[in-house]
Design a protein around this motif. Structure first.
Motif, mmCIF file in Angstrom:
data_model
loop_
_atom_site.group_PDB
_atom_site.id
_atom_site.type_symbol
_atom_site.label_atom_id
_atom_site.label_comp_id
_atom_site.label_asym_id
_atom_site.label_seq_id
_atom_site.Cartn_x
_atom_site.Cartn_y
_atom_site.Cartn_z
ATOM 1 N N SER A 1 0.816 -1.212 0.000
ATOM 2 C CA SER A 1 0.000 0.000 0.000
ATOM 3 C C SER A 1 0.850 1.263 0.000
ATOM 4 O O SER A 1 0.355 2.346 -0.355
ATOM 5 C CB SER A 1 -0.923 0.026 1.229
ATOM 6 N N VAL A 2 2.105 1.169 0.417
ATOM 7 C CA VAL A 2 2.954 2.359 0.568
ATOM 8 C C VAL A 2 3.299 2.945 -0.800
ATOM 9 O O VAL A 2 3.849 2.261 -1.664
ATOM 10 C CB VAL A 2 4.237 2.012 1.348
ATOM 11 N N ARG A 3 2.972 4.220 -0.960
ATOM 12 C CA ARG A 3 3.339 4.932 -2.185
ATOM 13 C C ARG A 3 4.768 5.482 -2.080
ATOM 14 O O ARG A 3 5.219 5.804 -0.981
ATOM 15 C CB ARG A 3 2.398 6.123 -2.403
ATOM 16 N N PRO A 4 5.458 5.650 -3.225
ATOM 17 C CA PRO A 4 6.756 6.352 -3.179
ATOM 18 C C PRO A 4 6.582 7.792 -2.715
ATOM 19 O O PRO A 4 7.392 8.322 -1.965
ATOM 20 C CB PRO A 4 7.236 6.290 -4.633
ATOM 21 N N GLU A 5 5.477 8.436 -3.139
ATOM 22 C CA GLU A 5 5.146 9.778 -2.691
ATOM 23 C C GLU A 5 4.301 9.670 -1.415
ATOM 24 O O GLU A 5 4.027 8.570 -0.951
ATOM 25 C CB GLU A 5 4.389 10.544 -3.787
ATOM 26 N N PRO A 6 3.881 10.778 -0.803
ATOM 27 C CA PRO A 6 3.090 10.685 0.428
ATOM 28 C C PRO A 6 1.797 9.894 0.245
ATOM 29 O O PRO A 6 1.158 9.924 -0.810
ATOM 30 C CB PRO A 6 2.796 12.155 0.762
ATOM 31 N N GLY A 7 1.406 9.170 1.293
ATOM 32 C CA GLY A 7 0.127 8.473 1.298
ATOM 33 C C GLY A 7 0.224 7.018 0.888
ATOM 34 O O GLY A 7 1.311 6.435 0.784
ATOM 35 N N PHE A 8 -0.945 6.432 0.641
ATOM 36 C CA PHE A 8 -1.059 5.005 0.373
ATOM 37 C C PHE A 8 -1.830 4.735 -0.909
ATOM 38 O O PHE A 8 -2.688 5.513 -1.317
ATOM 39 C CB PHE A 8 -1.790 4.306 1.523
ATOM 40 N N PHE A 9 -1.532 3.588 -1.517
ATOM 41 C CA PHE A 9 -2.343 3.052 -2.605
ATOM 42 C C PHE A 9 -3.512 2.257 -2.022
ATOM 43 O O PHE A 9 -3.438 1.720 -0.918
ATOM 44 C CB PHE A 9 -1.535 2.076 -3.468
ATOM 45 N N VAL A 10 -4.581 2.144 -2.821
ATOM 46 C CA VAL A 10 -5.577 1.100 -2.607
ATOM 47 C C VAL A 10 -5.197 -0.052 -3.526
ATOM 48 O O VAL A 10 -4.880 0.160 -4.704
ATOM 49 C CB VAL A 10 -6.995 1.596 -2.919
ATOM 50 N N LEU A 11 -5.207 -1.270 -3.003
ATOM 51 C CA LEU A 11 -4.696 -2.424 -3.736
ATOM 52 C C LEU A 11 -5.816 -3.225 -4.381
ATOM 53 O O LEU A 11 -6.890 -3.408 -3.808
ATOM 54 C CB LEU A 11 -3.906 -3.329 -2.786
ATOM 55 N N GLY A 12 -5.532 -3.729 -5.572
ATOM 56 C CA GLY A 12 -6.440 -4.647 -6.227
ATOM 57 C C GLY A 12 -6.343 -6.036 -5.625
ATOM 58 O O GLY A 12 -5.547 -6.307 -4.725
ATOM 59 N N TYR A 13 -7.154 -6.944 -6.147
ATOM 60 C CA TYR A 13 -7.154 -8.314 -5.623
ATOM 61 C C TYR A 13 -5.783 -8.967 -5.725
ATOM 62 O O TYR A 13 -5.426 -9.817 -4.898
ATOM 63 C CB TYR A 13 -8.179 -9.154 -6.386
ATOM 64 N N ASP A 14 -5.008 -8.580 -6.741
ATOM 65 C CA ASP A 14 -3.698 -9.200 -6.942
ATOM 66 C C ASP A 14 -2.588 -8.502 -6.170
ATOM 67 O O ASP A 14 -1.423 -8.903 -6.241
ATOM 68 C CB ASP A 14 -3.353 -9.244 -8.428
ATOM 69 N N GLY B 1 1.936 6.606 7.537
ATOM 70 C CA GLY B 1 0.588 6.993 7.941
ATOM 71 C C GLY B 1 0.576 8.165 8.903
ATOM 72 O O GLY B 1 -0.210 9.112 8.751
ATOM 73 N N MET B 2 1.456 8.125 9.901
ATOM 74 C CA MET B 2 1.507 9.215 10.872
ATOM 75 C C MET B 2 1.911 10.526 10.201
ATOM 76 O O MET B 2 1.355 11.596 10.503
ATOM 77 C CB MET B 2 2.474 8.867 11.998
ATOM 78 N N ALA B 3 2.847 10.463 9.290
ATOM 79 C CA ALA B 3 3.274 11.674 8.596
ATOM 80 C C ALA B 3 2.162 12.224 7.708
ATOM 81 O O ALA B 3 1.914 13.442 7.673
ATOM 82 C CB ALA B 3 4.522 11.378 7.760
ATOM 83 N N TYR B 4 1.453 11.339 6.998
ATOM 84 C CA TYR B 4 0.421 11.785 6.066
ATOM 85 C C TYR B 4 -0.785 12.351 6.803
ATOM 86 O O TYR B 4 -1.399 13.329 6.350
ATOM 87 C CB TYR B 4 0.013 10.612 5.171
#
Length: 419
Positions: free
Chosen positions: A44-57, A96-99
């Motif tokens: 889920s961790v993005r290279p930039e700030p925040g998170f991805f939402v992940l697909g089934y794979d 997460g805490m930073a974002y």
């Protein structure tokens, strides 16, 4: 009430002991499932700030909108993973805490923004539902030793007390515009129920009695006033003066009409947690928690196909019959609480049955994580959710039965990875 034995799916990978509460095989299964979930959601961790939402794979979806509850729940979950003893959780917690602080926190008006898209505010509403998850994330991060936890706890507590807490009712209001002008007069159970979760965790992390007191007031309203008068069902929606609004129906995921049995499971577990933190006074808490749980099990379980109906009408008949993962995880959690108190055969049967069902239909052994919804054939489908929304519900179903207590999950998880 003993669940009917028909239509219990055969487990795919385990013998029967793997789904019996308290067995060494079950504890081993829980540890493995938790670890696989944490492994999956690290992507889920993005290279930039925040998170991805992940697909089934496990690959990131193209949607770049980041919602507050997802940020907070990932942070909370990986704080539990850190306490559990897993390596490589700190990256997610730090992200997460930073974002939460740098992006979700509204520097202009205070409070926390509901949704962001990169550096742009996608939805600036101020929702109690999101804010209580910020408190949960901060409290769990504090138990994991994060240096920014106290700052986050103090900030969001001040916002909750100033803008949401209605002292004359002992409940949280729900929503404001970004500038704290009124958005609606809506009041709801969902934000308050998760508010209890956050308040109890904050009490465990800080020892501040005000959190325990606020949680008790919320529970008193929904359990003693509402559920007791509604045949142990919990209406979701309320007017500004906290009268049941039986005609309300909003967002089909966050605010469907009627009652949501999964929330009865959650509230019953939280009631037992509150009772435990209050010194286990001699009262009828266990009986009341079981009334809430039993009513939801009886009303919502699909005897033909298995799984729980998502929502019910006020008389307990199914309204939205869709079968999602999270009510199963929450039923597992409250049943584990009763079994920790000694339990009975009915509770043991339900607990094993639910894990068998989750194993057969929701746990993704190929990619990791759990599928969020299944169709009438019991296969994964995507009618309501995009991808796998987050780790929060399913990983707690794996972690909570590994501890011996009803409360202080953050303390009790220490050492549970290898015990």
């Amino acid at each position: 009430m003993r669940p009917p034995l028909a239509n219990i799916p055969n487990n795919r990978h385990h013998d029967a002991d793997a789904f019996r509460f308290g067995t060494s095989a079950h504890r081993d299964f829980l540890r493995k499932d938790a670890k696989r979930q944490f492994d999956f959601f690290r992507s889920s961790v993005r290279p930039e700030p925040g998170f991805f939402v992940l697909g089934y794979d496990g690959n990131p979806l193209t949607d770049t909108v980041q919602e507050l509850h997802t940020t907070a729940r990932l942070t909370h979950s990986y704080a539990l993973g850190h306490i559990f003893g897993l390596e490589e959780c700190d990256t997610v917690i730090d992200k997460g805490m930073a974002y939460l602080w740098s992006h979700h926190r509204d520097r202009d008006h205070g409070g926390y923004l509901w949704a962001l898209d990169g550096e742009t505010v996608h939805d600036g509403r101020k929702l109690a539902y999101g804010h209580v998850f910020v408190l949960l994330a901060g409290a769990s991060a504090k138990m994991a030793g994060h240096p920014d936890a106290d700052r986050l706890i103090d900030d969001v507590t001040a916002v909750l007390e100033t803008h949401y807490w209605e002292g004359n009712h002992g409940l949280f209001a729900d929503e404001w515009n970004r500038d704290w002008s009124p958005f609606s007069s809506y009041r709801g159970m969902n934000a308050n129920m998760h508010g209890v979760e956050a308040l109890l965790t904050a009490f465990e992390a800080t020892g501040r009695e005000t959190y325990l007191s606020m949680a008790g007031q919320i529970l008193g309203f929904f359990v003693n006033r509402i559920a007791a008068a509604e045949n142990w069902r919990l209406p979701e929606h309320y007017t500004a003066d906290w009268q049941i609004d039986r005609l309300y129906s909003g967002n089909p995921m966050f605010r469907p009409g009627g009652t949501t049995p999964g929330h009865s499971f959650e509230l019953a577990r939280l009631l037992l947690q509150y009772w435990d933190l209050s010194g286990r006074p001699e009262n009828n808490t266990q009986e009341v928690a079981w009334k809430l749980t039993e009513r939801a099990l009886s009303d919502a379980w699909n005897n033909e196909l298995g799984g729980f109906a998502y929502t019910l009408n006020f008389d307990g008949t199914p309204a939205i019959g869709s079968r999602y993962w999270w009510p199963v995880t929450e039923a597992i959690g409250v049943l584990a609480s009763f079994l920790k108190l000694g339990g009975n055969q009915v509770q043991h049967d339900w607990y094993s049955r639910l894990w068998c069902f989750a194993d057969a239909h929701f746990i993704d052994y190929e990619n990791g994580g759990w599928f969020p919804e299944i169709d009438e054939q019991g296969k994964p489908t995507t009618t309501q959710f995009l991808g796998k929304p987050d780790i929060y519900h399913s990983v707690q179903a794996a972690l909570f039965p590994l501890t011996s207590g009803l409360s202080k999950l953050g303390e009790e998880l220490r050492g549970a990875l290898i015990s």
